[in-house]
Design a protein around this motif. Sequence first.
Motif, mmCIF file in Angstrom:
data_model
loop_
_atom_site.group_PDB
_atom_site.id
_atom_site.type_symbol
_atom_site.label_atom_id
_atom_site.label_comp_id
_atom_site.label_asym_id
_atom_site.label_seq_id
_atom_site.Cartn_x
_atom_site.Cartn_y
_atom_site.Cartn_z
ATOM 1 N N GLU A 155 0.825 -1.205 0.000
ATOM 2 C CA GLU A 155 0.000 0.000 0.000
ATOM 3 C C GLU A 155 0.866 1.265 0.000
ATOM 4 N N LEU A 156 2.121 1.134 0.448
ATOM 5 C CA LEU A 156 3.001 2.301 0.508
ATOM 6 C C LEU A 156 3.351 2.826 -0.883
ATOM 7 N N GLU A 157 3.925 1.985 -1.738
ATOM 8 C CA GLU A 157 4.434 2.477 -3.016
ATOM 9 C C GLU A 157 4.027 1.651 -4.228
ATOM 10 N N VAL A 158 3.823 0.327 -4.060
ATOM 11 C CA VAL A 158 3.486 -0.495 -5.223
ATOM 12 C C VAL A 158 2.103 -0.135 -5.772
ATOM 13 N N ILE A 159 1.106 -0.093 -4.905
ATOM 14 C CA ILE A 159 -0.244 0.223 -5.380
ATOM 15 C C ILE A 159 -0.313 1.620 -6.005
ATOM 16 N N PRO A 160 0.285 2.665 -5.390
ATOM 17 C CA PRO A 160 0.277 3.971 -6.066
ATOM 18 C C PRO A 160 0.948 3.930 -7.440
ATOM 19 N N ALA A 161 2.029 3.168 -7.578
ATOM 20 C CA ALA A 161 2.700 3.063 -8.880
ATOM 21 C C ALA A 161 1.802 2.377 -9.897
ATOM 22 N N LEU A 162 1.139 1.311 -9.480
ATOM 23 C CA LEU A 162 0.243 0.597 -10.393
ATOM 24 C C LEU A 162 -0.903 1.492 -10.833
ATOM 25 N N ARG A 163 -1.446 2.246 -9.902
ATOM 26 C CA ARG A 163 -2.543 3.151 -10.240
ATOM 27 C C ARG A 163 -2.082 4.207 -11.242
ATOM 28 N N HIS A 164 -0.895 4.754 -11.029
ATOM 29 C CA HIS A 164 -0.370 5.787 -11.919
ATOM 30 C C HIS A 164 -0.185 5.271 -13.342
ATOM 31 N N PHE A 165 0.348 4.057 -13.472
ATOM 32 C CA PHE A 165 0.657 3.523 -14.794
ATOM 33 C C PHE A 165 -0.488 2.702 -15.398
ATOM 34 N N GLY A 166 -1.583 2.560 -14.660
ATOM 35 C CA GLY A 166 -2.699 1.791 -15.188
ATOM 36 C C GLY A 166 -2.392 0.314 -15.305
ATOM 37 N N THR A 167 -1.670 -0.210 -14.327
ATOM 38 C CA THR A 167 -1.256 -1.611 -14.333
ATOM 39 C C THR A 167 -2.143 -2.408 -13.391
ATOM 40 N N GLY A 168 -2.598 -3.564 -13.827
ATOM 41 C CA GLY A 168 -3.464 -4.395 -13.002
ATOM 42 C C GLY A 168 -2.720 -5.023 -11.841
ATOM 43 N N LEU A 169 -3.444 -5.342 -10.778
ATOM 44 C CA LEU A 169 -2.860 -5.990 -9.601
ATOM 45 C C LEU A 169 -3.516 -7.346 -9.386
ATOM 46 N N ILE A 170 -2.692 -8.383 -9.428
ATOM 47 C CA ILE A 170 -3.127 -9.734 -9.087
ATOM 48 C C ILE A 170 -2.444 -10.088 -7.777
ATOM 49 N N THR A 171 -3.210 -10.472 -6.776
ATOM 50 C CA THR A 171 -2.632 -10.698 -5.455
ATOM 51 C C THR A 171 -2.461 -12.184 -5.168
ATOM 52 N N TRP A 172 -1.340 -12.507 -4.511
ATOM 53 C CA TRP A 172 -1.129 -13.893 -4.104
ATOM 54 C C TRP A 172 -1.089 -13.997 -2.589
ATOM 55 N N SER A 173 -1.308 -15.209 -2.081
ATOM 56 C CA SER A 173 -1.405 -15.511 -0.652
ATOM 57 C C SER A 173 -2.498 -14.696 0.026
ATOM 58 N N PRO A 174 -3.740 -14.747 -0.476
ATOM 59 C CA PRO A 174 -4.813 -13.924 0.092
ATOM 60 C C PRO A 174 -5.192 -14.283 1.518
ATOM 61 N N ILE A 175 -4.925 -15.528 1.936
ATOM 62 C CA ILE A 175 -5.254 -15.885 3.321
ATOM 63 C C ILE A 175 -3.996 -16.034 4.184
ATOM 64 N N GLY A 176 -2.932 -15.376 3.773
ATOM 65 C CA GLY A 176 -1.739 -15.296 4.600
ATOM 66 C C GLY A 176 -1.140 -16.640 4.947
ATOM 67 N N MET A 177 -1.006 -17.499 3.917
ATOM 68 C CA MET A 177 -0.430 -18.839 4.125
ATOM 69 C C MET A 177 -1.164 -19.592 5.233
ATOM 70 N N GLY A 178 -2.488 -19.447 5.247
ATOM 71 C CA GLY A 178 -3.328 -20.198 6.167
ATOM 72 C C GLY A 178 -3.783 -19.456 7.401
ATOM 73 N N LEU A 179 -3.129 -18.355 7.745
ATOM 74 C CA LEU A 179 -3.489 -17.649 8.971
ATOM 75 C C LEU A 179 -4.917 -17.122 8.944
ATOM 76 N N LEU A 180 -5.368 -16.676 7.774
ATOM 77 C CA LEU A 180 -6.676 -16.042 7.667
ATOM 78 C C LEU A 180 -7.768 -17.014 7.250
ATOM 79 N N GLY A 181 -7.481 -18.296 7.318
ATOM 80 C CA GLY A 181 -8.450 -19.305 6.901
ATOM 81 C C GLY A 181 -9.187 -19.954 8.056
ATOM 82 N N GLY A 182 -9.249 -19.287 9.202
ATOM 83 C CA GLY A 182 -9.911 -19.864 10.366
ATOM 84 C C GLY A 182 -9.027 -20.831 11.114
ATOM 85 N N VAL A 183 -7.760 -20.499 11.207
ATOM 86 C CA VAL A 183 -6.782 -21.430 11.764
ATOM 87 C C VAL A 183 -7.049 -21.747 13.235
#
Length: 329
Positions: free
Chosen positions: A199-227
Motif C-alpha cells: 500500500e506504501l508504493e506499489v499500489i500507487p505506482a500501479l494506479r499511476h501507470f494503469g497496471t493491473g494488480l493480481i494478489t497472491w497468498s490472500p489468506i496469509g499462508m493459512g493464517l486467515l483461513g480460520g486457523v
Amino acid sequence: MNYRHLGRTGLKVSPITLGCMNFGELTDKANSFSIMDTALDAGINVFDTADVYGGPQTPDMPKGFGISEEYIGKWLAQDKSRRDRIVLATKVYQPMDIGPNDKYLSAYHIRRACDASLRRLKTDHIDLYQMHHIDRATPWEEVWQAMEQLIREGKITYVGSSNFAGWDIALAQCTAASRNLLGLASEQSLYNLTARTIELEVIPALRHFGTGLITWSPIGMGLLGGVLKKISEGRRATPGLQARIEAKRPQLEAYEVLCAELGESPARVALAWLLHNPAVTSVISGPRTTAQLLGNLDAPELELSGETLATLDQIWPGPGGEAPKAYAW
C-alpha cells in the motif's frame, strides 16, 4: 462472473484467478484436472502457474520443476476448445537447471524458458508472461528486447511482473514507453490483511501507470483461513505455523470473532476484503482440493460494510497510507 479489465488493457479477467502452484507437489494429476474443470465451469478464466512449479525447490537444483505446466498442458490437450476459454499465465526467472544462464531475466534465458514453457503447456502462445522476480543485474533494454521479440513471434501476448517494488515498476514502464511498448499489463504481489506493505508504493505506482494488480497468498499462508477454529477442532499445526499463530494470536482471535458475527468464513472475508480495493484486479486462489476452490468461488459477491472494513483496519492495520504521507508530512 463479474469480469474486470486487467489494468489499462482491453483484456477481461475473472476476479478469482486459479493458482496452480500446488499441482504436482501437493495435488496429483487427477485432482488437478478436477480443480481445473471446476474453475472453468465456474467462469474463472485466468489460470496462473510458473515454469518452476511442481515440486520442492532447492537453490542448487529444482526438483519437479515444470510439472504444473505439464498438467495444464495435458488438461488442455483433452479438449482443444479449452485453450481459447482461458487466459493462460506463467512465469520466468527461477532456476530451471544448474547452468549460469538457466535463471533470471537475460534475453538468453527468457527465450529458452518461454520455448520450454510452451512445450510443457502444449500451446503455441502464452497470454500473460510474467517476470517472477526483479533481476536488477539485467538492463531493462535487454529485457524488453527479449519480450518484444516474443510478442512479434506470437509466443506471448501480454507481459506482467511479480514481486516488483514500486520503483522497479516505474523503471520498467518508462523504458517500455521509450520503445513504444505497452509495458506491464499486471503486477502479481503478496497482499493480504496480514501483509499490507504494498500500500506504501506499489499500489500507487500501479494506479499511476494503469497496471493491473493480481494478489497472491490472500489468506496469509493459512493464517486467515480460520486457523484457530481448526486447531480447536483437533487439527495440528506445524511448528512454523504455530509460531506464526502465536505471534498474531490476539489479532487472529478478534478476526475470527468478527467473521463469526458476520456469519462468514474467515477465508471468504479475507478474499472479499482484497476485492473491495479498486486497485485489485484479481485474487489468486491456490487450492489443493476442489472443495477448497468451491469454498472461495462466491467471495466476489460478499459485500463488506464500511463498519466492517473499518474494524478490519483496526485488527489488521496497514502501513498508514501511501508513501511519503504514511511516514512524513
